[in-house]
Scaffold this motif. Sequence first.
Motif, PDB file in Angstrom:
ATOM      1  N   ASN A   1      26.232   5.240   1.802  1.00 46.34           N
ATOM      2  CA  ASN A   1      25.806   5.837   3.074  1.00 46.34           C
ATOM      3  C   ASN A   1      25.623   4.775   4.149  1.00 46.34           C
ATOM      4  O   ASN A   1      25.994   4.969   5.318  1.00 46.34           O
ATOM      5  N   ASN A   2      25.037   3.632   3.785  1.00 45.89           N
ATOM      6  CA  ASN A   2      24.846   2.550   4.755  1.00 45.89           C
ATOM      7  C   ASN A   2      26.176   2.019   5.269  1.00 45.89           C
ATOM      8  O   ASN A   2      26.356   1.776   6.470  1.00 45.89           O
ATOM      9  N   LEU A   3      27.131   1.847   4.346  1.00 40.31           N
ATOM     10  CA  LEU A   3      28.438   1.340   4.745  1.00 40.31           C
ATOM     11  C   LEU A   3      29.153   2.331   5.664  1.00 40.31           C
ATOM     12  O   LEU A   3      29.799   1.949   6.643  1.00 40.31           O
ATOM     13  N   MET A   4      29.030   3.628   5.356  1.00 44.60           N
ATOM     14  CA  MET A   4      29.681   4.636   6.179  1.00 44.60           C
ATOM     15  C   MET A   4      29.057   4.697   7.577  1.00 44.60           C
ATOM     16  O   MET A   4      29.760   4.825   8.581  1.00 44.60           O
ATOM     17  N   SER A   5      27.712   4.617   7.642  1.00 43.47           N
ATOM     18  CA  SER A   5      27.044   4.654   8.957  1.00 43.47           C
ATOM     19  C   SER A   5      27.399   3.428   9.782  1.00 43.47           C
ATOM     20  O   SER A   5      27.592   3.507  11.007  1.00 43.47           O
TER      21      SER A   5
ATOM     22  N   GLY B   1      30.207   1.788   9.613  1.00 45.35           N
ATOM     23  CA  GLY B   1      31.586   1.954  10.056  1.00 45.35           C
ATOM     24  C   GLY B   1      31.674   2.869  11.266  1.00 45.35           C
ATOM     25  O   GLY B   1      32.472   2.628  12.187  1.00 45.35           O
ATOM     26  N   LYS B   2      30.848   3.928  11.308  1.00 44.44           N
ATOM     27  CA  LYS B   2      30.859   4.828  12.449  1.00 44.44           C
ATOM     28  C   LYS B   2      30.347   4.116  13.719  1.00 44.44           C
ATOM     29  O   LYS B   2      30.862   4.338  14.807  1.00 44.44           O
ATOM     30  N   LYS B   3      29.312   3.260  13.555  1.00 48.97           N
ATOM     31  CA  LYS B   3      28.767   2.539  14.714  1.00 48.97           C
ATOM     32  C   LYS B   3      29.793   1.572  15.287  1.00 48.97           C
ATOM     33  O   LYS B   3      29.905   1.392  16.505  1.00 48.97           O
ATOM     34  N   SER B   4      30.546   0.921  14.405  1.00 45.73           N
ATOM     35  CA  SER B   4      31.543  -0.028  14.873  1.00 45.73           C
ATOM     36  C   SER B   4      32.679   0.634  15.633  1.00 45.73           C
ATOM     37  O   SER B   4      33.338   0.031  16.470  1.00 45.73           O
ATOM     38  N   GLN B   5      32.896   1.944  15.351  1.00 41.32           N
ATOM     39  CA  GLN B   5      33.934   2.671  16.073  1.00 41.32           C
ATOM     40  C   GLN B   5      33.481   3.066  17.466  1.00 41.32           C
ATOM     41  O   GLN B   5      34.235   3.319  18.350  1.00 41.32           O
TER      42      GLN B   5
END
Length: 345
Positions: A335-339, A341-345
């Motif tokens: 979940n941390n990695l996915m969140s 990744g969304k912020k970096s987009q």
Amino acid sequence: MLRLGGLWVLRMRSPAAGVPVKNLGLREVASGISSPGSTSTRALNIFDRDLKRKQKNWAARQPEPMKFDYLKEEVGSRIADRVYDIARNFSLALDVGCGRGYIAQHLNKETVGKFFQVDIAENALKNIIEMEIPTVSILADEEFLPFRENTFDLVVSSLSLHWVNDLPRALEQIHYVLKPDGVFIGAMFGGDTLYELRCSLQLAETEREGGFSPHVSPFTAVNDLGHLLGRAGFNTLTVDTDEIQVNYPGMFELMEDLQGMGESNCAWNRKGLLHRDTMLAAAAVYGEMYKNEDGSVPATYQVYYMIGWKYHDSQARPAERGSATVSFGELGKINNLMSQGKKSQ
């Protein structure tokens, strides 16, 4: 009275003509029916199997046996649904304790090529329901199946195995006659079946006679069923439970239907006779404790459904212990990695 649709049943049916008997996988036995009172030496001798045969034959001889078929029809259709859930065709299938053919009538010849139907009661086999699948009816005991090893692609059984004395042996026999990667789909009554009737009879008999005897036969517990299937050799097991509630005008109508189904108690320790006063008291207790708003009384049938497969190399198997490449402790980081990744987009 609410009715759903069921009942329990040496002859060859015409649709099966052209299938040589020598190719049916029959084992060389004198008879598929055990001698009266016989049972495996390791088994508890709980039920009078000869009496059960007589009960089922009597029920099948009644003028309108289909009048009492509602429960077995319903459970048979639910087993057929489970067969359809498996995306394959079964060239050769066996129904153990078939009665009048409550499962086969819900299947089609695109799913099952040929059906062997086995029952302990010859009169039930004479009343087999007409169906489109070619069938062969065989008089045999569920504990002594007269077939060779690795014969059938599919074995089904509906509301029959709860009357066998040696359930482990019966399951081993089913596993024996299945081909590798074959599947067994069955249903049997569970421990809470007819608890309303059981409690009413016990209370009335205790009050009128100072004690009680068992009037409803014992049933297998659901937590034992998975163990018995595993011990018989099945894998990829599925066991689930369901309840069917049927409403009756009163207790006596329920008992009449049980007799018409061939489901009367046949335990050796049953009491042969109940006094009239005790029966009337039990009916009164039943109505007082369980009566519906419309005046009818409910009867609960608990049904265990089971599915087990015979081992084959092609079946999916769990990975070897220690072969995992990711720890369960690291799954929380997803979940941390996915969140991130969304912020970096």
